[in-house]
Design a protein around this motif. Structure first.
Motif, PDB file in Angstrom:
ATOM      1  N   GLY A 312       8.195  -7.928  14.012  1.00  0.00           N
ATOM      2  CA  GLY A 312       8.833  -8.930  13.174  1.00  0.00           C
ATOM      3  C   GLY A 312       7.988  -9.424  12.025  1.00  0.00           C
ATOM      4  O   GLY A 312       8.419 -10.316  11.270  1.00  0.00           O
ATOM      5  N   ALA A 313       6.786  -8.867  11.867  1.00  0.00           N
ATOM      6  CA  ALA A 313       5.916  -9.291  10.763  1.00  0.00           C
ATOM      7  C   ALA A 313       6.557  -8.904   9.427  1.00  0.00           C
ATOM      8  O   ALA A 313       7.173  -7.843   9.314  1.00  0.00           O
ATOM      9  N   PRO A 314       6.400  -9.746   8.416  1.00  0.00           N
ATOM     10  CA  PRO A 314       7.067  -9.476   7.124  1.00  0.00           C
ATOM     11  C   PRO A 314       6.311  -8.452   6.270  1.00  0.00           C
ATOM     12  O   PRO A 314       5.996  -8.708   5.094  1.00  0.00           O
ATOM     13  N   TYR A 315       6.017  -7.306   6.871  1.00  0.00           N
ATOM     14  CA  TYR A 315       5.295  -6.273   6.140  1.00  0.00           C
ATOM     15  C   TYR A 315       6.053  -4.954   6.245  1.00  0.00           C
ATOM     16  O   TYR A 315       6.575  -4.598   7.303  1.00  0.00           O
ATOM     17  N   LEU A 316       6.092  -4.242   5.131  1.00  0.00           N
ATOM     18  CA  LEU A 316       6.793  -2.965   5.065  1.00  0.00           C
ATOM     19  C   LEU A 316       5.785  -1.840   4.879  1.00  0.00           C
ATOM     20  O   LEU A 316       4.917  -1.918   4.009  1.00  0.00           O
ATOM     21  N   LYS A 317       5.906  -0.790   5.737  1.00  0.00           N
ATOM     22  CA  LYS A 317       5.001   0.351   5.627  1.00  0.00           C
ATOM     23  C   LYS A 317       5.577   1.385   4.663  1.00  0.00           C
ATOM     24  O   LYS A 317       6.754   1.711   4.712  1.00  0.00           O
ATOM     25  N   LYS A 318       4.707   1.900   3.775  1.00  0.00           N
ATOM     26  CA  LYS A 318       5.102   2.922   2.813  1.00  0.00           C
ATOM     27  C   LYS A 318       4.114   4.081   2.843  1.00  0.00           C
ATOM     28  O   LYS A 318       2.927   3.876   3.106  1.00  0.00           O
ATOM     29  N   THR A 319       4.608   5.280   2.578  1.00  0.00           N
ATOM     30  CA  THR A 319       3.753   6.449   2.430  1.00  0.00           C
ATOM     31  C   THR A 319       3.790   6.878   0.972  1.00  0.00           C
ATOM     32  O   THR A 319       4.852   7.191   0.430  1.00  0.00           O
ATOM     33  N   LEU A 320       2.629   6.856   0.326  1.00  0.00           N
ATOM     34  CA  LEU A 320       2.542   7.139  -1.101  1.00  0.00           C
ATOM     35  C   LEU A 320       1.600   8.321  -1.340  1.00  0.00           C
ATOM     36  O   LEU A 320       0.570   8.446  -0.668  1.00  0.00           O
ATOM     37  N   THR A 321       1.942   9.158  -2.288  1.00  0.00           N
ATOM     38  CA  THR A 321       1.127  10.325  -2.625  1.00  0.00           C
ATOM     39  C   THR A 321       0.539  10.147  -4.025  1.00  0.00           C
ATOM     40  O   THR A 321       1.285   9.935  -4.989  1.00  0.00           O
ATOM     41  N   ILE A 322      -0.783  10.199  -4.113  1.00  0.00           N
ATOM     42  CA  ILE A 322      -1.477  10.031  -5.387  1.00  0.00           C
ATOM     43  C   ILE A 322      -2.122  11.351  -5.777  1.00  0.00           C
ATOM     44  O   ILE A 322      -2.942  11.894  -5.027  1.00  0.00           O
ATOM     45  N   VAL A 323      -1.761  11.858  -6.925  1.00  0.00           N
ATOM     46  CA  VAL A 323      -2.377  13.080  -7.442  1.00  0.00           C
ATOM     47  C   VAL A 323      -3.407  12.664  -8.486  1.00  0.00           C
ATOM     48  O   VAL A 323      -3.050  12.185  -9.559  1.00  0.00           O
ATOM     49  N   GLY A 324      -4.678  12.835  -8.153  1.00  0.00           N
ATOM     50  CA  GLY A 324      -5.741  12.401  -9.043  1.00  0.00           C
ATOM     51  C   GLY A 324      -5.766  13.185 -10.342  1.00  0.00           C
ATOM     52  O   GLY A 324      -5.385  14.346 -10.392  1.00  0.00           O
ATOM     53  N   ASP A 325      -6.204  12.516 -11.411  1.00  0.00           N
ATOM     54  CA  ASP A 325      -6.358  13.216 -12.679  1.00  0.00           C
ATOM     55  C   ASP A 325      -7.823  13.564 -12.886  1.00  0.00           C
ATOM     56  O   ASP A 325      -8.611  13.549 -11.938  1.00  0.00           O
ATOM     57  N   LEU A 388      -4.136  12.476  -2.579  1.00  0.00           N
ATOM     58  CA  LEU A 388      -4.282  11.523  -1.481  1.00  0.00           C
ATOM     59  C   LEU A 388      -2.896  11.146  -0.951  1.00  0.00           C
ATOM     60  O   LEU A 388      -2.003  10.830  -1.731  1.00  0.00           O
ATOM     61  N   VAL A 389      -2.733  11.214   0.349  1.00  0.00           N
ATOM     62  CA  VAL A 389      -1.510  10.727   0.989  1.00  0.00           C
ATOM     63  C   VAL A 389      -1.889   9.458   1.743  1.00  0.00           C
ATOM     64  O   VAL A 389      -2.619   9.514   2.745  1.00  0.00           O
ATOM     65  N   MET A 390      -1.418   8.327   1.282  1.00  0.00           N
ATOM     66  CA  MET A 390      -1.830   7.039   1.826  1.00  0.00           C
ATOM     67  C   MET A 390      -0.649   6.308   2.450  1.00  0.00           C
ATOM     68  O   MET A 390       0.434   6.257   1.873  1.00  0.00           O
ATOM     69  N   GLU A 391      -0.888   5.745   3.606  1.00  0.00           N
ATOM     70  CA  GLU A 391       0.055   4.822   4.227  1.00  0.00           C
ATOM     71  C   GLU A 391      -0.441   3.422   3.948  1.00  0.00           C
ATOM     72  O   GLU A 391      -1.603   3.100   4.224  1.00  0.00           O
ATOM     73  N   VAL A 392       0.404   2.600   3.374  1.00  0.00           N
ATOM     74  CA  VAL A 392       0.038   1.229   3.051  1.00  0.00           C
ATOM     75  C   VAL A 392       1.085   0.270   3.584  1.00  0.00           C
ATOM     76  O   VAL A 392       2.232   0.664   3.837  1.00  0.00           O
ATOM     77  N   MET A 393       0.679  -0.970   3.736  1.00  0.00           N
ATOM     78  CA  MET A 393       1.619  -2.018   4.146  1.00  0.00           C
ATOM     79  C   MET A 393       1.570  -3.131   3.114  1.00  0.00           C
ATOM     80  O   MET A 393       0.491  -3.553   2.710  1.00  0.00           O
ATOM     81  N   GLU A 394       2.747  -3.567   2.698  1.00  0.00           N
ATOM     82  CA  GLU A 394       2.799  -4.659   1.740  1.00  0.00           C
ATOM     83  C   GLU A 394       3.785  -5.723   2.212  1.00  0.00           C
ATOM     84  O   GLU A 394       4.737  -5.436   2.959  1.00  0.00           O
ATOM     85  N   MET A 395       3.540  -6.930   1.780  1.00  0.00           N
ATOM     86  CA  MET A 395       4.393  -8.042   2.217  1.00  0.00           C
ATOM     87  C   MET A 395       5.782  -7.933   1.580  1.00  0.00           C
ATOM     88  O   MET A 395       5.904  -7.608   0.404  1.00  0.00           O
ATOM     89  N   ILE A 396       6.800  -8.168   2.388  1.00  0.00           N
ATOM     90  CA  ILE A 396       8.172  -8.168   1.879  1.00  0.00           C
ATOM     91  C   ILE A 396       8.408  -9.486   1.158  1.00  0.00           C
ATOM     92  O   ILE A 396       8.286 -10.570   1.744  1.00  0.00           O
TER      93      ILE A 396
END
Length: 397
Positions: A312-325, A388-396
């Motif tokens: 129930g925590a107000p955080y959403l998990k996302k998977t983001l892909t970063i292609v470095g330059d 980089l494939v990163m899983e992050v959590m951010e507040m909703i």
């Protein structure tokens, strides 16, 4: 003697500024290629390969916050013209104009002038990249005169490495190579007291070729006379026994900077660099050590792992892909257990992928990092692949 010192210092400053212009220009060229602004264009029944429209680049510089207005953008591009980085496709204009005129980077058409200074600079950059990508790096924690330095290398080890990698055929040739690089401000003795010798004296790189430069830095020519890069992987690091080495260093170029002894390593941090060359026969040109500040956390309040993962925590998990330059990923991490995003370059790959400040890092390339601090996370990021494939959590919100 004073006039000699002034002359030598001026020469060292000019050499370093030219190096910074070259790096900034090359990074801008790569970014414009990535943005599809550089391409083959047709005008008056003639095709001009690998060129850009001046007016479009003006818009791009402002949109990417590289220039506050069109007048400043023109000055920045004129700096590149003055240093033979770009030119009009027909060399019909010696000044950069905010118009539908075609310009081209000289590196894209093979007309870039290779002076002696440029060749030394390019050789130093090649050695830098080769060292940083080496699996068994010779850069390590070492001590000289009772002071320990991170990521330093002795002169004799550097000579051995150059010969092993085929960069020099003899020790004499290797010493001459390193001396040229030192005199052009690419490398330096850790305390700037000695020229280069085939000995146990310690050296490090002065320029971080991978640091993302803001194009606006081209207008701050005087700033390089008193500042030195601390973002380089081979930068001078004095170990302070009174600190645990966990402090995080970050610098914003438009803020007042203060001294803090600490160790930091991150994927990318906006830092102004500078350098001077050491001349054995003349007065020392050592600059005041660069100064930095430990930035205030961007978190609104401390958050624990338990709070993040609780039902129930107000955080959403996302998977983001970063292609470095060509210059990195464009974000900075800080803290630990959990680690979070402290800053994001608005024009970098991380921002494009959706990375935002105050996001908590859960995993990087399938490696769980919630119980790690920023140093461990940064090490995973820097030693990982280009993507980089990163899983992050951010507040909703």
């Amino acid at each position: 003697m004073d006039s000699l010192q002034s002359s030598v210092k001026k020469k060292a400053t000019e050499i370093h500024y030219k190096a910074e212009v070259l790096i900034t220009g090359e990074q801008l060229r790569l970014r414009l290629h990535d943005g599809k602004l550089i391409k083959d264009r047709r005008y008056n029944l003639r095709t001009y390969p690998n060129c850009f429209v001046a007016k479009e680049v003006m818009d791009w510089l402002i949109d990417h916050k590289e220039a506050p207005d069109r007048g400043t953008a023109i000055k920045l591009m004129q700096k590149l013209m003055d240093h033979n980085i770009i030119h009009h496709v027909c060399d019909g204009h010696s000044e950069f104009k905010d118009a539908k005129l075609l310009y081209r980077f000289r590196k894209d058409d093979g007309t870039f002038p290779l002076s002696k200074e440029v060749k030394v600079f390019m050789r130093g950059q090649s050695l830098y990249e080769k060292l940083i990508n080496s699996e068994n790096t010779i850069m390590k924690l070492q001590e000289e005169n009772g002071v320990k330095y991170h990521r330093s290398v002795s002169g004799c080890d550097m000579i051995d490495w150059l010969m092993k990698e085929g960069e020099a055929s003899s020790r004499k040739e290797a010493v001459e190579l390193c001396r040229r690089e030192l005199e052009h401000g690419i490398i330096q003795h850790v305390s700037n007291r000695h020229h280069f010798f085939d000995s146990n004296l310690l050296y490090h790189f002065r320029i971080n070729f991978r640091r993302r430069r803001r194009v606006t830095e081209l207008l701050n020519e005087d700033s390089w006379t008193v500042q030195e890069s601390n973002d380089s992987p081979f930068c001078l690091r004095k170990l302070n026994p009174e600190q645990d080495g966990s402090s995080f260093l970050s610098v914003q170029t438009n803020k007042e900077i203060k001294v803090v002894s600490a160790v930091r390593r991150s994927s990318l941090t906006p830092v102004v660099t500078g350098t001077t060359a050491f001349y054995n026969a003349g007065p020392s040109l050592a600059c005041e050590p660069s100064v930095e500040c430990n930035p205030k956390s961007v978190l609104k309040r401390p958050v624990t792992n338990e709070e993040l993962l609780s039902p129930g925590a107000p955080y959403l998990k996302k998977t983001l892909t970063i292609v470095g330059d060509a210059v990195g990923w464009g974000f900075v991490v800080r803290g630990g257990r959990p680690c979070y995003v402290q800053a994001v370059d608005p024009g970098g790959p991380a921002a494009a992928a959706g990375i935002k400040v105050r996001q908590f890092v859960v995993s990087v390339n399938s490696t769980q990092v919630m119980q790690s601090d920023y140093k461990a996370v940064s090490n995973i990021i820097m030693t990982g692949p280009r993507t980089l494939v990163m899983e992050v959590m951010e507040m909703i919100e």
